[in-house]
Design a protein around this motif. Structure first.
Motif, mmCIF file in Angstrom:
data_model
loop_
_atom_site.group_PDB
_atom_site.id
_atom_site.type_symbol
_atom_site.label_atom_id
_atom_site.label_comp_id
_atom_site.label_asym_id
_atom_site.label_seq_id
_atom_site.Cartn_x
_atom_site.Cartn_y
_atom_site.Cartn_z
ATOM 1 N N UNK A 147 0.839 -1.246 0.114
ATOM 2 C CA UNK A 147 -0.100 0.327 0.167
ATOM 3 C C UNK A 147 0.599 0.939 -0.344
ATOM 4 N N UNK A 148 0.926 2.200 -1.176
ATOM 5 C CA UNK A 148 1.926 2.612 -1.034
ATOM 6 C C UNK A 148 1.209 4.591 -0.942
ATOM 7 N N UNK A 149 -0.443 4.472 -1.103
ATOM 8 C CA UNK A 149 -0.186 6.048 -0.917
ATOM 9 C C UNK A 149 -1.633 5.193 -0.724
ATOM 10 N N UNK A 150 -2.267 6.387 0.321
ATOM 11 C CA UNK A 150 -3.470 6.390 0.569
ATOM 12 C C UNK A 150 -4.961 6.530 -0.659
ATOM 13 N N UNK A 151 -5.870 5.637 -0.436
ATOM 14 C CA UNK A 151 -6.461 5.294 -1.751
ATOM 15 C C UNK A 151 -7.720 6.294 -1.836
ATOM 16 N N UNK A 152 -7.814 6.905 -2.138
ATOM 17 C CA UNK A 152 -9.003 8.333 -1.874
ATOM 18 C C UNK A 152 -10.777 7.593 -2.726
ATOM 19 N N UNK A 153 -11.404 7.786 -1.764
ATOM 20 C CA UNK A 153 -13.276 7.078 -2.418
ATOM 21 C C UNK A 153 -13.185 8.603 -3.158
ATOM 22 N N UNK A 154 -14.291 8.098 -3.656
ATOM 23 C CA UNK A 154 -14.938 8.816 -4.725
ATOM 24 C C UNK A 154 -14.445 8.647 -6.305
ATOM 25 N N UNK A 155 -13.496 7.855 -6.623
ATOM 26 C CA UNK A 155 -13.106 7.911 -7.562
ATOM 27 C C UNK A 155 -12.853 6.308 -8.133
ATOM 28 N N UNK A 156 -13.017 6.445 -9.673
ATOM 29 C CA UNK A 156 -12.598 4.826 -10.150
ATOM 30 C C UNK A 156 -11.146 4.689 -9.699
ATOM 31 N N UNK A 157 -10.789 3.226 -9.492
ATOM 32 C CA UNK A 157 -9.503 2.745 -8.873
ATOM 33 C C UNK A 157 -9.558 2.262 -10.808
ATOM 34 N N UNK A 158 -8.100 1.846 -11.426
ATOM 35 C CA UNK A 158 -8.190 1.121 -11.709
ATOM 36 C C UNK A 158 -6.774 0.258 -12.150
ATOM 37 N N UNK A 159 -7.011 -0.165 -12.194
ATOM 38 C CA UNK A 159 -6.008 -2.297 -12.365
ATOM 39 C C UNK A 159 -5.391 -2.087 -13.560
ATOM 40 N N UNK A 160 -3.947 -2.262 -13.341
ATOM 41 C CA UNK A 160 -3.397 -2.759 -14.868
ATOM 42 C C UNK A 160 -2.240 -3.587 -13.849
ATOM 43 N N UNK A 161 -2.399 -5.093 -14.588
ATOM 44 C CA UNK A 161 -1.351 -6.341 -15.109
ATOM 45 C C UNK A 161 -1.197 -6.790 -15.624
ATOM 46 N N UNK A 162 0.026 -6.687 -15.254
ATOM 47 C CA UNK A 162 1.203 -7.018 -16.162
ATOM 48 C C UNK A 162 1.812 -9.222 -16.519
ATOM 49 N N UNK A 163 1.932 -10.195 -17.132
ATOM 50 C CA UNK A 163 1.711 -11.407 -16.802
ATOM 51 C C UNK A 163 3.365 -11.514 -16.787
ATOM 52 N N UNK A 164 3.702 -11.779 -15.666
ATOM 53 C CA UNK A 164 5.867 -11.666 -15.356
ATOM 54 C C UNK A 164 5.944 -13.181 -15.895
ATOM 55 N N UNK A 165 5.304 -14.053 -15.422
ATOM 56 C CA UNK A 165 5.297 -15.392 -15.793
ATOM 57 C C UNK A 165 4.526 -16.197 -16.241
ATOM 58 N N UNK A 166 4.143 -16.762 -17.026
ATOM 59 C CA UNK A 166 2.890 -17.968 -17.498
ATOM 60 C C UNK A 166 3.377 -19.175 -17.510
ATOM 61 N N UNK A 167 3.354 -20.381 -17.046
ATOM 62 C CA UNK A 167 3.068 -21.512 -17.271
ATOM 63 C C UNK A 167 2.043 -22.589 -16.660
ATOM 64 N N UNK A 168 2.735 -23.499 -17.592
ATOM 65 C CA UNK A 168 1.275 -24.483 -17.485
ATOM 66 C C UNK A 168 0.200 -24.571 -16.721
ATOM 67 N N UNK A 169 1.514 -24.554 -14.899
ATOM 68 C CA UNK A 169 0.567 -24.706 -13.493
ATOM 69 C C UNK A 169 0.520 -22.972 -13.090
ATOM 70 N N UNK A 170 1.074 -22.532 -13.275
ATOM 71 C CA UNK A 170 1.532 -20.373 -11.930
ATOM 72 C C UNK A 170 1.767 -19.767 -13.423
ATOM 73 N N UNK A 171 0.538 -18.844 -12.946
ATOM 74 C CA UNK A 171 0.876 -17.331 -13.588
ATOM 75 C C UNK A 171 0.998 -16.607 -12.663
ATOM 76 N N UNK A 172 2.038 -15.351 -12.837
ATOM 77 C CA UNK A 172 2.427 -15.019 -12.403
ATOM 78 C C UNK A 172 2.169 -13.042 -12.350
ATOM 79 N N UNK A 173 1.426 -12.259 -11.922
ATOM 80 C CA UNK A 173 0.583 -11.206 -12.355
ATOM 81 C C UNK A 173 0.599 -10.159 -11.516
#
Lengths: 155, 155
Positions: B102-128
């Motif tokens: 948690x890097x900074x207090x998250x203000x209410x009243x705004x749309x939160x935007x999530x952005x994911x990067x696929x860091x590792x992708x194996x058949x049985x394990x994926x890191x995002x």
């Protein structure tokens, strides 16, 4: 176990938390207590707190760990300062880092038991290690690194 | 962005999740999409999703990261296998480890935007790796280590 929970000593203006605030009618209202040197809390997931049918949602487990962690941090800080819980100025902590290992699927229909150990307790930083169990099974382990609430968040 | 979210392709019996299930009327119903090589989701916290007044509850942020992470893991696994999203057998992932800064207090009243990067992708394990932003501020960073859903959880 004491009769009043850690969260019952939070000032009213800091009691709106979705996880543990007495003044949040929609929230989880988690209650944490001392049990010797450890801290404990219990929670009965609602039917909607499902991941896939029969199992508890991981985000709920993370939320329980989060609030039990910051509550335990506050209680530990009061204890370390030799102060009574709830005495002013309030010692409130927020989560800087939350880390959860999901060790086993968590079954629905059982009371979840959280047990916290105060691993580190400094004035501005408290580390709490927490297990979440269903019956004899430890379903998740978490660590909360809690830091003293920044002035920018206080009202 | 495609029109249907990753979660819209989950089989009905895997769509009860509190975080992202279409069939959970009480839940968050998070929707995740590809945006190039990254994955995105948005969420508008409700008034009750408060930590302290004015700021979003950390447990909700952890929950959003969790479900966007497992959704992204599923989509990445289909992509890596050269399969269409939703094709049988379902490729569903669960969270083995969730880590949130948690890097900074998250203000209410705004749309939160999530952005994911696929860091590792194996058949049985994926890191995002996922960021959660409010406006220009990255309020939290998370990592989801997702593993293929164990047969013991499937209905």
């Amino acid at each position: 176990m004491s009769e009043k929970a850690f969260q019952d000593y939070y000032p009213a203006d800091l009691s709106h938390c979705y996880g543990c605030g007495n003044n949040n009618a929609h929230g989880h209202q988690i209650k944490s207590f001392w049990d010797g040197e450890e801290t404990v809390a219990e929670f009965n997931p609602l039917p909607e707190h499902t991941a896939i049918p029969g199992f508890v949602y991981g985000g709920l487990i993370a939320s329980l760990i989060d609030c039990h962690g910051t509550g335990s941090a506050s209680a530990a800080a009061y204890k370390a300062a030799g102060r009574e819980l709830g005495s002013e100025p309030a010692l409130r902590f927020v989560t800087a880092n939350l880390n959860v290992d999901f060790l086993a699927p968590t079954p629905m229909g059982q009371t979840l038991k959280l047990r916290g150990t105060i691993t580190e307790c400094k004035e501005k930083k408290v580390v709490v290690d927490i297990t979440v169990s269903a019956g004899e099974t430890v379903c998740a382990k978490g660590r909360v690194i809690a830091v003293k609430m920044p002035a920018s968040m206080a009202s």
